[in-house]
Design an enzyme around this catalytic site. Sequence first.
Site, PDB file in Angstrom:
ATOM      1  N   ASP A 112       0.863  -1.175   0.000  1.00  4.19           N
ATOM      2  CA  ASP A 112       0.000   0.000   0.000  1.00  4.19           C
ATOM      3  C   ASP A 112       0.910   1.240   0.000  1.00  4.19           C
ATOM      4  OD1 ASP A 112      -3.082   0.632   0.431  1.00  4.19           O
ATOM      5  OD2 ASP A 112      -1.990   1.967   1.787  1.00  4.19           O
ATOM      6  N   TYR A 214      -2.566  10.751   1.368  1.00  5.91           N
ATOM      7  CA  TYR A 214      -3.291  10.924   0.112  1.00  5.91           C
ATOM      8  C   TYR A 214      -3.160  12.360  -0.400  1.00  5.91           C
ATOM      9  CZ  TYR A 214      -5.329   6.406   1.219  1.00  5.91           C
ATOM     10  OH  TYR A 214      -5.489   5.073   1.494  1.00  5.91           O
ATOM     11  N   HIS A 273      -6.454  -7.292  -1.219  1.00  2.00           N
ATOM     12  CA  HIS A 273      -5.451  -6.254  -0.989  1.00  2.00           C
ATOM     13  C   HIS A 273      -4.516  -6.587   0.169  1.00  2.00           C
ATOM     14  CE1 HIS A 273      -3.698  -2.280  -1.005  1.00  2.00           C
ATOM     15  NE2 HIS A 273      -4.128  -2.023   0.217  1.00  2.00           N
TER      16      HIS A 273
END
Length: 298
Positions: A112, A214, A273
């Site tokens: 990630d 982000y 994931h």
Amino acid sequence: MPPPADAKAPGAPAPPLAHAEADLDDVRLHYVTAGEGPAVVLLHGWPQTWYMWRHVIPGLARRFRVIAPDLRGLGDSSRPEGGYDKKTVAGDVWRLVHGVLGERSLFVVGHDWGGPVAFALAAQHRDAVRRLAILDVPVPGDGTPVFYDNRWHHGLHWEPGLAEALTAGREDVYLGFFYRTWGERPDAISPEAQAEYLRAYRQPGAMRAGFEYYRAMRQDIIDNEVFLAQGKLPMPVLCWGGAVARGRGMRAIDSWRRVASDVRGGVVGGCGHWIAEERPDWVADQLLSFFGEGQDPG
């Protein structure tokens, strides 16, 4: 506060885990070490902490010195106001493993957001990073929009203050959605692991810090384009994408082939994931084999 004491591989005794903190002036990093040998650095993603590697560490620690930090702002590391671009976060990791722990060459694993951090680390220290292993994440700035594919939450997290307001006091609801739906099974992230992650992300400022990863993406793209202007990464890269649910599949490895010269891997079945938590023994075996090829003989 140390995490629960169940950090061990199923069916095998846990190796000694040492918790420590490094004061790097602008940030304090909590990290875990285990084992002896060449250094393997494990970089976690969101919304997780170093604890996502708990079942991978025992296998690696039999042959390597494993270093698993909580990244800036996350887990039990401190939460500076800024510095969440991956170039800066990679700088934190380098100051820890090289400046504090004295390692001169590294094997690096990223999942990630830990993957873009690993890319920035390798791009800035091409002689020191010997091999990279990446789990289910592409590279921002690889020349395509693949990073955003199938990721509705990016837009929410970009809005300053909004995601914090919506999730305050509801961390279990919001983060629990990802834990339940981004693996092959709803229990891919165990109840014990969810409790540990919620402990970490309920700390003051932790959710904001996670969202800042982000919000720094535009700067990440700029920085990565500069790195790539110096040429593709020269070290071997192993990349696996998750096959189901919200896994990246071949989009992960395709992205890394755009930024590195020697990329192998593919799609791993039986998980989404959360590859390191869904198939930890398989991940450990893959890393042992891949990093073993990069060790000096003798």
